[in-house]
Design an enzyme around this catalytic site. Structure first.
Site, PDB file in Angstrom:
ATOM      1  N   ASP A 399      19.048 -17.212  14.601  1.00 19.18           N
ATOM      2  CA  ASP A 399      20.078 -17.425  13.575  1.00 19.18           C
ATOM      3  C   ASP A 399      20.952 -16.194  13.363  1.00 19.18           C
ATOM      4  OD1 ASP A 399      18.093 -16.017  12.280  1.00 19.18           O
ATOM      5  OD2 ASP A 399      17.854 -17.416  10.622  1.00 19.18           O
TER       6      ASP A 399
HETATM    7  C1  LAN Z   1      12.434 -11.463   8.663  1.00 21.12           C
HETATM    8  C2  LAN Z   1      13.781 -10.933   8.413  1.00 21.12           C
HETATM    9  C3  LAN Z   1      14.911 -11.781   8.902  1.00 21.12           C
HETATM   10  C4  LAN Z   1      14.558 -13.264   8.900  1.00 21.12           C
HETATM   11  C5  LAN Z   1      15.779 -14.216   8.995  1.00 21.12           C
HETATM   12  C6  LAN Z   1      16.722 -13.872  10.141  1.00 21.12           C
HETATM   13  C7  LAN Z   1      16.571 -14.120   7.703  1.00 21.12           C
HETATM   14  C8  LAN Z   1      15.270 -15.640   9.122  1.00 21.12           C
HETATM   15  O1  LAN Z   1      16.334 -16.550   9.096  1.00 21.12           O
HETATM   16  C9  LAN Z   1      14.345 -15.807  10.298  1.00 21.12           C
HETATM   17  C10 LAN Z   1      13.112 -14.921  10.110  1.00 21.12           C
HETATM   18  C11 LAN Z   1      13.438 -13.429   9.941  1.00 21.12           C
HETATM   19  C12 LAN Z   1      13.771 -12.883  11.308  1.00 21.12           C
HETATM   20  C13 LAN Z   1      12.257 -12.635   9.411  1.00 21.12           C
HETATM   21  C14 LAN Z   1      10.883 -13.058   9.777  1.00 21.12           C
HETATM   22  C15 LAN Z   1       9.724 -12.325   9.074  1.00 21.12           C
HETATM   23  C16 LAN Z   1      10.018 -10.855   8.857  1.00 21.12           C
HETATM   24  C17 LAN Z   1      10.279 -10.212  10.206  1.00 21.12           C
HETATM   25  C18 LAN Z   1      11.281 -10.778   7.982  1.00 21.12           C
HETATM   26  C19 LAN Z   1      11.148 -11.479   6.647  1.00 21.12           C
HETATM   27  C20 LAN Z   1      11.356  -9.299   7.684  1.00 21.12           C
HETATM   28  C21 LAN Z   1       9.882  -8.847   7.526  1.00 21.12           C
HETATM   29  C22 LAN Z   1       9.000  -9.994   8.075  1.00 21.12           C
HETATM   30  C23 LAN Z   1       7.778  -9.422   8.849  1.00 21.12           C
HETATM   31  C24 LAN Z   1       6.928 -10.555   9.374  1.00 21.12           C
HETATM   32  C25 LAN Z   1       6.980  -8.485   7.936  1.00 21.12           C
HETATM   33  C26 LAN Z   1       5.685  -7.987   8.488  1.00 21.12           C
HETATM   34  C27 LAN Z   1       4.565  -8.901   8.157  1.00 21.12           C
HETATM   35  C28 LAN Z   1       3.908  -9.676   9.048  1.00 21.12           C
HETATM   36  C29 LAN Z   1       3.180 -10.862   8.593  1.00 21.12           C
HETATM   37  C30 LAN Z   1       3.856  -9.356  10.496  1.00 21.12           C
END
Ligand code: LAN
Length: 668
Positions: A399
């Site tokens: 996205d």
């Molecule tokens: C994010 C940040 C961006 C987010 C969007 C692009 C907004 C979304 O549309 C798709 C998923 C995604 C890429 C996403 C997935 C999970 C993340 C990477 C996070 C919320 C930022 C931090 C989180 C990550 C998993 C944190 C570490 C914890 C774990 C369980 C590994």
């Protein structure tokens, strides 16, 4: 830049046109004032309460000094997040989680607070009343083991040898969601090495504080499954229980030579991730863990030094103190939305400079090449994609690629230089290649593993971490940008639109549309996974369907609007509690500018701009705007893995402007 010549708008139904315009103008001025010199918007990305303690633990283990000023700001942050009962929540708005309470406790102490400090005492009381550190969720125990505050035989094994299995196996690590895979990769290495810092005076003190009996007398192996009920979102399934049993047996008899080979393989993958992300790493957790892998391997190496330096890029000094952000930044995501919102207003040409800089940022942060040997390291191709943060991070996301491409195309319409054709075609073919068999799009990769793998989720505190699978939000974003691309290429290009590509894009759009229709819930909503929650999902669902050509009379759009009608608050706004993501149902709360903006965007997109509900929503946004053009900071709007709320600081500046502009234009 071109003038669009959009006339000033006239909202109907008594809401004064001038007040709407004024709100948009002030909002735009404020938004523009927040842009950084490189053209990006970035914001505080705090919320999860396990990140800063992991950073502090890494600095302690790696003997890195934290500046006194930063230390104080970190303590301030932890102090502000502590609840009345002494506990911390998984995220800053909750409480009662033993995992984060233990980690924050340790962080307080490592940052220099004495054991008799009032905050420390309160946290300790909570820890002792909830089963001591023996009962915290698995990532907490793991972090404690690295600090020499918990014994490795009290952990469920994280087997390095799994990475030696053929990738065709249905439970091979390459099939896991990349965030999960990249966390368990360094964990397996550290586990295999039994890495832990030497005990010092503070270690002995903490060992006394965290448990209710002498550390040496604790039989840690008996506590592998001890876990405080408040930490459990995903309980240990019987399948995971069986896996733990067998890996436990294996661990007793494993061969040293095989372990050595596995550790070498893991280290190779870890080094690849370091190179691929310029040491930023995909996210904050593997950033900390990879750093420690290097530290334990060779404390003086350049890789260790670069790792610690890169960790600092995750720190953010926010309104409530210094925290570790959930990503290295939110730059591309925030910038793509800010540009789209600005362009939707009739006043965008007043901010030509800001748009020009935003354009430069978007253009400069597209990933331009695939990683060498990406297949060997289970990476999807990258060329043409956009990451969530910046090009140096280098992991493109479905996205983010879609929003980056959409922003680039819209900025081109506004008269800014077009991207060369291949830099439009590359992301389009990435989007096509990312589409899942079910027609939807996941986050970073195509779905690689079966959903049954979720039953092996060992993290307790999160849901849905094991496999990447289709999400309505990602699907709608990809669909929307493919539709824009198709229009542009069909309309603008002198040479005939490549028929094969046209067919592929058309088919992808239709399949995506079918996916969106399938995942609409019976009540008309879509469940969001990355924003709070049903107003977020529903905005994407309607945005996607309407881009795909759904008419306003389409029953899916009608049902979506009906859902929103049912949840509008008396003050004209919408507000959702983040707990709704956990519970997977709409939980009403005080009206919030971001939820209201998503709902207003949805209703207007579905043709309801002239409904008085929209006028009331617009009025809510206008009357709640601050004098400086910002909106007040309220509860967190982002979420991941069902349980962890995360802050999107710029949403409250971007979405209300976007919604008001769309409303004003449609109601005129
Ligand atoms: C994010 C940040 C961006 C987010 C969007 C692009 C907004 C979304 O549309 C798709 C998923 C995604 C890429 C996403 C997935 C999970 C993340 C990477 C996070 C919320 C930022 C931090 C989180 C990550 C998993 C944190 C570490 C914890 C774990 C369980 C590994």
């Amino acid at each position: 830049m071109k003038e669009t010549g959009t006339a000033a708008t006239t909202p109907t139904n008594g809401l004064e046109r001038a007040s709407c315009e004024r709100a948009i103008a002030r909002g735009l001025d404020f938004l523009a004032s927040q842009q950084e010199a490189d053209g990006a918007w970035r914001g505080d990305y705090g919320g999860p309460m396990f990140l800063l303690p992991m950073y502090v633990a890494a600095c302690h283990i790696g003997r890195r000094n934290i500046e006194p000023k930063t230390r104080d700001r970190m303590i301030a942050y932890l102090t502000a997040a502590q609840s009345g009962d002494g506990s911390f929540g998984l995220h800053v708005e909750s409480s009662g989680c033993l995992f984060t309470t233990v980690l924050c406790y340790v962080a307080f102490r490592l940052l220099g607070l004495p054991a008799d400090d009032e905050r420390v005492v309160r946290a300790r009381v909570f820890i002792h009343a909830h089963g001591t550190a023996l009962a915290c969720a698995s990532w907490g125990k793991f972090t404690l083991a690295l600090l020499n505050l918990y014994e490795y035989d009290g952990l469920q094994p994280v087997l390095p040898e799994l990475w030696l299995l053929p990738a065709s196996m249905p439970f091979h690590p390459s099939r896991l969601w990349c965030h999960c895979r990249q966390v368990y990769l360094p964990m397996a290495h550290l586990y295999g090495m039994r890495a832990r810092m030497p005990a010092d005076e503070l270690t002995h003190a903490l060992r006394r504080e965290l448990y209710d009996r002498p550390y040496e007398s604790i039989r840690f192996a008996e506590h592998r499954n001890t876990i405080a009920p408040g930490d459990v979102y995903t309980p240990t399934s019987s399948a995971l229980g069986a896996v733990n049993f067998f890996t436990g047996l294996y661990e007793r008899v494993h061969m040293q030579a095989l372990r050595k080979r596995a550790l070498t393989r893991l280290f190779d993958h870890i080094e690849f991730e370091d190179r691929a992300t310029q040491f930023i790493r995909i996210g904050p957790v593997n950033a900390v863990l990879n750093t420690l892998v290097h530290f334990f391997q060779s404390p003086q190496s350049e890789a260790t030094a670069r790792s610690f330096a890169a960790l600092e890029g995750y720190l953010w000094d926010g309104h409530d103190g210094t925290k570790m952000n959930g990503y290295n930044s939110t730059a591309l995501w925030d910038t793509a939305f800010a540009a789209q919102a600005m362009l939707e207003t009739p006043l965008w040409s007043r901010h030509g400079d800001a748009l020009q800089r935003a354009h430069a940022f978007v253009v400069n942060n597209q990933v331009l090449e695939d990683l060498p040997e990406h297949k060997r390291y289970y990476r999807h191709p990258s060329r043409g994609g956009w990451p969530f943060s910046d090009r140096a991070h280098g992991w493109p996301i479905t996205d983010c690629t879609a929003e980056g491409l959409t922003a680039a195309m819209m900025l081109e319409d506004a008269g800014l230089p077009a991207l060369p054709e291949e830099r439009i075609l590359d992301p389009v073919s990435l989007l096509l290649g990312w589409q899942n068999r079910d027609g939807g799009w996941a986050t970073y990769e195509r779905q690689r593993g079966g959903r049954w793998l979720e039953r092996l989720n060992p993290a307790h505190v999160f849901g849905d971490i094991m496999v990447d699978h289709s999400y309505p939000e990602c699907t709608a974003a990809c669909l929307h940008s493919l539709v824009l691309f198709r229009q542009r290429f069909a309309e603008r290009h002198a040479r005939p639109f490549d028929a094969l590509l046209g067919r592929k894009v058309g088919a992808a759009i239709r399949r995506g549309e079918r996916f969106l229709r399938r995942c609409q819930r019976a009540d008309g909503s879509w469940e969001g996974s990355w924003g709070v929650c049903f107003t977020y999902g529903t905005w994407f669902g309607v945005r996607g369907l309407s881009a795909a050509g759904a008419k306003n009379s389409d029953p899916a759009l009608r049902r979506a609007c009906g859902f929103l009608h049912d949840h509008q608050n008396a003050d004209g706004g919408w507000g959702e509690s983040g707990a709704g993501c956990r519970e997977r149902r709409y939980l009403n709360s005080a009206s919030h500018p971001v939820n209201t903006a998503w709902a207003l965007l949805t209703l207007v997109t579905a043709g309801e701009a002239r409904d008085t509900r929209c006028e009331r929503a617009a009025r809510f946004l206008i009357t709640n705007q601050l004098d400086n053009g910002d909106w007040p900071r309220q509860s967190l709007s982002g979420v991941f893995n069902k349980t962890a709320l995360i802050n999107y600081e710029n949403y409250r500046r971007t979405f209300p402007i976007w919604a008001l502009a769309r409303f004003a234009a449609a109601a005129a």
